[in-house]
Design an enzyme around this catalytic site. Sequence first.
Site, PDB file in Angstrom:
ATOM      1  N   GLU A 343       0.799  -1.222   0.000  1.00  0.00           N
ATOM      2  CA  GLU A 343       0.000   0.000   0.000  1.00  0.00           C
ATOM      3  C   GLU A 343       0.844   1.291   0.000  1.00  0.00           C
ATOM      4  O   GLU A 343       0.528   2.238   0.712  1.00  0.00           O
ATOM      5  CB  GLU A 343      -0.948   0.015   1.211  1.00  0.00           C
TER       6      GLU A 343
HETATM    7  C1  ACM Z   1      -2.078  -5.392   4.100  1.00  0.00           C
HETATM    8  O1  ACM Z   1      -3.139  -5.862   4.561  1.00  0.00           O
HETATM    9  N1  ACM Z   1      -1.976  -4.104   3.826  1.00  0.00           N
HETATM   10  C2  ACM Z   1      -0.925  -6.249   3.878  1.00  0.00           C
END
Ligand code: ACM
Length: 539
Positions: A343
């Site tokens: 992310e």
């Molecule tokens: C995640 O759940 N951002 C690895």
Amino acid sequence: MIKSSFFKSTCILAMIIFFSACKQEKKKRVINFPKTDLAAENLIPKPLKTIPTQGGFALDEYTAIYTSSNATGFEAVGKFLSKKIKEKTDLDLQVNVDEIPNLETVIYINQSDSVALGNSEAYQLYITPDSVILNSNSAEGAFRGIQTIRQLIPETSNDTLATNKIWTIPTGKIIDEPQFEYRGAMLDVARHFFSVKDVKKFIDLLAYYKYNTLHLHLTDDQGWRIEIKSWPLLTTVGGSTEVGGEAGGFYTQEEYKDIVTYAAERHIVIVPEVDMPGHTNAASVSYPILNGNGKTPQLYEGTQVGKSTFDTRKDTVYTFIDDVVREISAITPGPYFHIGGDESHVTKKNDYIYFVEKVEKIVHKYNKRMIGWDEIGQANIDASSISHFWSNKDNAMKAVSKGMKVIMSPAKKAYLDMQYDSLSKHGLHWAAYIPTDTAYNWAPETYEGIPLKNILGLEAPLWSETISNIEELEYLAFPRAIGYAELSWTTEENRNWENYKKRLANQAPFLDRMNVKYYHSPLIDWKKSKYTFTEIEKD
Ligand code: ACM
């Protein structure tokens, strides 16, 4: 080979029993025990093969434990078993004591070089009315095997004609080994901090179900939780708060080492994660020179993601990462270092790829194998690095095409922080609701077509945005973590929900005795137990 090592063990046992029988006249004990399917009742994960025979092994005050004396770690395994038997039955079983008056039955933990035990976690159990023989190649295998013995011991002693209390273990043979070499859980100690004591309790529960890995998510936007001596503000500033605004916390290096040692005594490896280049707000607040998102970083107590990034083109960032990886690797005996990598929404793609490739070299410099969330598959990295599949199949398949191994943690199936249903007290549901049966009824072996030969194993991550204490942790983790233990140990042909749910129901007395505040899923007909939460001391 099996026969000869079995023969060797049997001779040792015969001698022990013969000498003790010469000294004493045996007390008469009555064990009328039906032929019981060893695996049917309690065992999770279900073993590869069980062959029941008719009879019972009497575990009582006349039982002793012996181990191979010159095999590394075996005596420690024997002592661990004795301690756990004491906690469960109040029996004080001696370990490797030569002269025991009134000795009647023995548990012998034997190092065997049998080729059938080539997998270091494989074990074989031979249970007869007089002896329990546990064969394994290494202390690790012996440790997995004693979890099976612990699970076979009934919670209460049985009503026999004997004068003393006896816990009867059904006789038979168990041949067992895990399907996957990586069987993990993850705990996010960054969004909310969890004490060393809480982590140790979680480790104890994981060990009972034959987990071998605990991944600690040590850093995120909301907190930095591990002391780095060369960058002290990370913890004094970056560790000072958590989601919701309470005081956060961090592990000193000594505390982290204590967790690592405690886990190692249970043959569990700790995987440290420093999440980067995104999820780095706490680090950038501590040292703003690291920041790459163009804003002045401030402590963050919310739960949004994807706003932070390191400045991936600055040398100081890599000096910083070198120090962090060096200090953590020096106190982490396990082979892995997890770099996060998920992310990074405000890092440009080219910068992200450049970053992952540079950080991989730093991880290798400190002799660790790199793990990263599935996004790292976009970078040009080594086949020895590991893709941690949580969301994006294409990224995981890119990793597969590079020959990399994959750890399976698909959020829709394996995230422990997903709510059971819309009534769940804690948790989120952005990926799915995951009731106890859904958590069990899928196959990591075939999920999304990731080739089985590339799958290193399974991990169940527990993110902590909505949980801040051990009771809340236990509510989300249990019972689902027990199902994930079976998915990662037991082969697909050997798994069946109807059969599993009966064995899961029988975990209630253990969970209650351990004072685990598990979710009482209405799908399970939980066995009643004599324990209540308040009767148990929390140590
Ligand atoms: C995640 O759940 N951002 C690895």
